[in-house]
Scaffold this motif. Structure first.
Motif, PDB file in Angstrom:
ATOM      1  N   GLU A 113     -39.213  11.823 -27.287  1.00  0.00           N
ATOM      2  CA  GLU A 113     -37.791  11.516 -27.180  1.00  0.00           C
ATOM      3  C   GLU A 113     -37.399  10.380 -28.119  1.00  0.00           C
ATOM      4  N   LYS A 114     -38.285   9.412 -28.302  1.00  0.00           N
ATOM      5  CA  LYS A 114     -37.996   8.300 -29.209  1.00  0.00           C
ATOM      6  C   LYS A 114     -37.874   8.758 -30.665  1.00  0.00           C
ATOM      7  N   SER A 115     -38.547   9.860 -30.990  1.00  0.00           N
ATOM      8  CA  SER A 115     -38.524  10.345 -32.380  1.00  0.00           C
ATOM      9  C   SER A 115     -37.278  11.155 -32.697  1.00  0.00           C
ATOM     10  N   ILE A 116     -36.452  11.443 -31.702  1.00  0.00           N
ATOM     11  CA  ILE A 116     -35.253  12.268 -31.907  1.00  0.00           C
ATOM     12  C   ILE A 116     -34.077  11.366 -32.264  1.00  0.00           C
ATOM     13  N   PRO A 117     -33.519  11.494 -33.446  1.00  0.00           N
ATOM     14  CA  PRO A 117     -32.366  10.645 -33.835  1.00  0.00           C
ATOM     15  C   PRO A 117     -31.119  11.054 -33.071  1.00  0.00           C
ATOM     16  N   THR A 118     -30.263  10.094 -32.831  1.00  0.00           N
ATOM     17  CA  THR A 118     -29.020  10.352 -32.080  1.00  0.00           C
ATOM     18  C   THR A 118     -27.793  10.321 -32.978  1.00  0.00           C
ATOM     19  N   ASP A 119     -28.007  10.395 -34.293  1.00  0.00           N
ATOM     20  CA  ASP A 119     -26.876  10.296 -35.226  1.00  0.00           C
ATOM     21  C   ASP A 119     -25.868  11.425 -35.028  1.00  0.00           C
ATOM     22  N   ASN A 120     -26.388  12.630 -34.684  1.00  0.00           N
ATOM     23  CA  ASN A 120     -25.498  13.786 -34.559  1.00  0.00           C
ATOM     24  C   ASN A 120     -24.985  13.991 -33.136  1.00  0.00           C
ATOM     25  N   GLY A 123     -20.561  12.378 -27.635  1.00  0.00           N
ATOM     26  CA  GLY A 123     -20.327  12.309 -26.198  1.00  0.00           C
ATOM     27  C   GLY A 123     -20.544  10.897 -25.688  1.00  0.00           C
ATOM     28  N   GLY A 124     -20.397  10.727 -24.391  1.00  0.00           N
ATOM     29  CA  GLY A 124     -20.580   9.422 -23.787  1.00  0.00           C
ATOM     30  C   GLY A 124     -22.020   8.965 -23.855  1.00  0.00           C
ATOM     31  N   PHE A 125     -22.219   7.650 -23.954  1.00  0.00           N
ATOM     32  CA  PHE A 125     -23.571   7.129 -24.105  1.00  0.00           C
ATOM     33  C   PHE A 125     -24.429   7.440 -22.883  1.00  0.00           C
ATOM     34  N   TRP A 126     -23.818   7.638 -21.695  1.00  0.00           N
ATOM     35  CA  TRP A 126     -24.591   7.911 -20.489  1.00  0.00           C
ATOM     36  C   TRP A 126     -25.229   9.307 -20.520  1.00  0.00           C
ATOM     37  N   ARG A 127     -24.719  10.161 -21.423  1.00  0.00           N
ATOM     38  CA  ARG A 127     -25.288  11.501 -21.542  1.00  0.00           C
ATOM     39  C   ARG A 127     -26.385  11.590 -22.597  1.00  0.00           C
ATOM     40  N   ARG A 128     -26.578  10.521 -23.346  1.00  0.00           N
ATOM     41  CA  ARG A 128     -27.501  10.555 -24.476  1.00  0.00           C
ATOM     42  C   ARG A 128     -28.944  10.778 -24.026  1.00  0.00           C
ATOM     43  N   PHE A 129     -29.327  10.148 -22.917  1.00  0.00           N
ATOM     44  CA  PHE A 129     -30.721  10.251 -22.474  1.00  0.00           C
ATOM     45  C   PHE A 129     -31.049  11.669 -22.015  1.00  0.00           C
ATOM     46  N   GLN A 130     -30.144  12.295 -21.291  1.00  0.00           N
ATOM     47  CA  GLN A 130     -30.366  13.674 -20.863  1.00  0.00           C
ATOM     48  C   GLN A 130     -30.365  14.614 -22.063  1.00  0.00           C
ATOM     49  N   TRP A 131     -29.523  14.328 -23.061  1.00  0.00           N
ATOM     50  CA  TRP A 131     -29.482  15.143 -24.283  1.00  0.00           C
ATOM     51  C   TRP A 131     -30.807  15.064 -25.026  1.00  0.00           C
ATOM     52  N   LYS A 133     -33.732  14.452 -23.760  1.00  0.00           N
ATOM     53  CA  LYS A 133     -34.754  15.167 -22.994  1.00  0.00           C
ATOM     54  C   LYS A 133     -34.673  16.667 -23.256  1.00  0.00           C
ATOM     55  N   LYS A 134     -33.464  17.205 -23.299  1.00  0.00           N
ATOM     56  CA  LYS A 134     -33.298  18.633 -23.572  1.00  0.00           C
ATOM     57  C   LYS A 134     -33.740  18.965 -24.996  1.00  0.00           C
ATOM     58  N   GLN A 135     -33.445  18.072 -25.940  1.00  0.00           N
ATOM     59  CA  GLN A 135     -33.881  18.287 -27.320  1.00  0.00           C
ATOM     60  C   GLN A 135     -35.400  18.278 -27.414  1.00  0.00           C
ATOM     61  N   ALA A 136     -36.055  17.378 -26.668  1.00  0.00           N
ATOM     62  CA  ALA A 136     -37.519  17.310 -26.667  1.00  0.00           C
ATOM     63  C   ALA A 136     -38.120  18.591 -26.114  1.00  0.00           C
ATOM     64  N   GLN A 137     -37.535  19.115 -25.057  1.00  0.00           N
ATOM     65  CA  GLN A 137     -38.017  20.372 -24.482  1.00  0.00           C
ATOM     66  C   GLN A 137     -37.872  21.519 -25.476  1.00  0.00           C
ATOM     67  N   ALA A 138     -36.733  21.552 -26.160  1.00  0.00           N
ATOM     68  CA  ALA A 138     -36.505  22.611 -27.146  1.00  0.00           C
ATOM     69  C   ALA A 138     -37.504  22.517 -28.300  1.00  0.00           C
ATOM     70  N   LEU A 139     -37.829  21.294 -28.730  1.00  0.00           N
ATOM     71  CA  LEU A 139     -38.803  21.113 -29.806  1.00  0.00           C
ATOM     72  C   LEU A 139     -40.182  21.592 -29.379  1.00  0.00           C
ATOM     73  N   LEU A 140     -40.571  21.315 -28.147  1.00  0.00           N
ATOM     74  CA  LEU A 140     -41.876  21.769 -27.664  1.00  0.00           C
ATOM     75  C   LEU A 140     -41.930  23.293 -27.608  1.00  0.00           C
ATOM     76  N   HIS A 141     -40.850  23.922 -27.182  1.00  0.00           N
ATOM     77  CA  HIS A 141     -40.810  25.384 -27.169  1.00  0.00           C
ATOM     78  C   HIS A 141     -40.908  25.931 -28.596  1.00  0.00           C
ATOM     79  N   LYS A 142     -40.279  25.230 -29.533  1.00  0.00           N
ATOM     80  CA  LYS A 142     -40.271  25.688 -30.917  1.00  0.00           C
ATOM     81  C   LYS A 142     -41.676  25.700 -31.518  1.00  0.00           C
ATOM     82  N   VAL A 143     -42.524  24.747 -31.123  1.00  0.00           N
ATOM     83  CA  VAL A 143     -43.886  24.676 -31.669  1.00  0.00           C
ATOM     84  C   VAL A 143     -44.887  25.449 -30.817  1.00  0.00           C
ATOM     85  N   GLY A 144     -44.401  26.191 -29.806  1.00  0.00           N
ATOM     86  CA  GLY A 144     -45.284  27.084 -29.069  1.00  0.00           C
ATOM     87  C   GLY A 144     -45.790  26.558 -27.738  1.00  0.00           C
TER      88      GLY A 144
END
Length: 328
Positions: A113-120, A123-131, A133-144
């Motif tokens: 999660e720390k490696s995922i940039p938040t530049d793009n 939304g509200g800053f309170w949603r950033r952490f959940q976003w 986490k979802k991006q991390a899950q998607a990346l793990l699925h992408k690599v199998g």
């Protein structure tokens, strides 16, 4: 204009026996959106070149180059702050030994999660952490990785080498870098996962226009992705050409030896015949031969090989050999 432009990169190391050249005047150019293969045996200096590009060094290393640029950025003269910015935005590296590069005291999910940039993110800053986490899950699925919950809640030492490598690939592609240095990205994986990773790298290159430096000792892996290939032996580039051209017509004996080791070459050989290989082994850095470094192992070596060969050019094909193969 090339995205990565290296001219005469040299890496020297201070050892007990004295100073040795692990990488000797290596030049490498990769145009934007292309995949360049860098092939050689273990200990040939491939990984050192990748580390020099991203600015990793040790106190006993001395790195020099006439030119080391990423686009219009001079990588040799960056401050620590500028280098961190370039590494965050423009360059990522998949390391060969992921277990030593992941923090053993922190859960894998937190590191990813720390490696995922938040530049793009919008939304509200309170949603950033959940976003994230979802991006991390998607990346793990992408690599199998299917069981993302187990992996994200685990520490690196609780996972296999292959899964750690998949996590490192996910971290490397999280920021969508311009240049991805993939150092043996599928070496510790089973064949199915390795094939999936190579397809992912190919898709990233085609859809995101990501430039890739693919470092490997396996010609079969590199030819699936790379349009161009550079062959390195004992820290020196010995042959450079387009992948199709070098497979059909290799000029350097070392390149031909690598091609002879391909699986289809073994299948074409008669049953129970010895596989073609070069005699001897890669010399130690402290005891490099005079002249051509392949000389003591080369079946075509002659007296002239005690002189260091220079890179010759034949159309778009470069090779460093006094007696090249397949000459008309």
């Amino acid at each position: 204009m090339p995205l990565l432009d290296i001219r005469n990169l040299t890496i020297e190391m201070d050892m007990a026996e004295g100073r040795v050249k692990a990488v000797d005047r290596v030049s490498l150019t990769i145009n934007e959106g292309k995949v360049r293969g860098l092939i050689g045996e273990s200990g040939s200096g491939k990984s050192l070149i990748g580390k020099a590009i991203v600015g990793i060094s040790k106190p006993n290393w001395r790195i020099t180059a006439d030119r080391l640029r990423l686009g219009d950025i001079d990588l040799m003269n960056l401050s620590e702050r500028e280098r961190r910015r370039v590494m965050r935005e423009d360059i990522a590296m998949i390391f060969q030994d992921p277990a030593t590069c992941l923090d053993p005291s922190e859960e894998v999910g937190t590191q990813l999660e720390k490696s995922i940039p938040t530049d793009n993110f919008k939304g509200g800053f309170w949603r950033r952490f959940q976003w994230r986490k979802k991006q991390a899950q998607a990346l793990l699925h992408k690599v199998g990785i299917k069981d993302h919950r187990h992996v994200m809640q685990s520490y690196p030492y609780e996972l296999s080498q292959g899964v750690c490598q998949q996590v490192m690939i996910a971290m490397a592609i999280a920021g969508k870098p311009k240049l991805l240095i993939a150092d043996e990205p599928s070496a510790s994986m089973d064949p199915n996962t390795a094939s999936q990773i190579l397809k992912l790298l190919k898709r990233l290159n085609q859809t995101n226009n990501m430039t890739i430096l693919l470092v490997s000792n396996d010609f079969a892996t590199v030819r699936e992705l790379a349009q161009d290939v550079s062959i390195i032996y004992c820290g020196q580039i010995v042959e450079v050409a387009q992948t199709k051209e070098i497979i059909s017509r290799a000029f350097h004996p070392y390149t031909q030896a690598l091609l002879d080791a391909l699986p289809e070459q073994r299948r074409q050989s008669a049953a129970k015949t010895p596989m073609k290989n070069l005699a001897g082994s890669v010399p130690l850095l402290q005891h490099l031969p005079i002249g051509c470094r392949l000389g003591p192992r080369c079946p075509h070596a002659q007296k002239q090989c005690v002189e260091q060969p220079v890179l010759q050019k034949k159309r778009s094909h470069l090779f460093a050999c006094h007696f090249p193969l397949k000459q008309e």
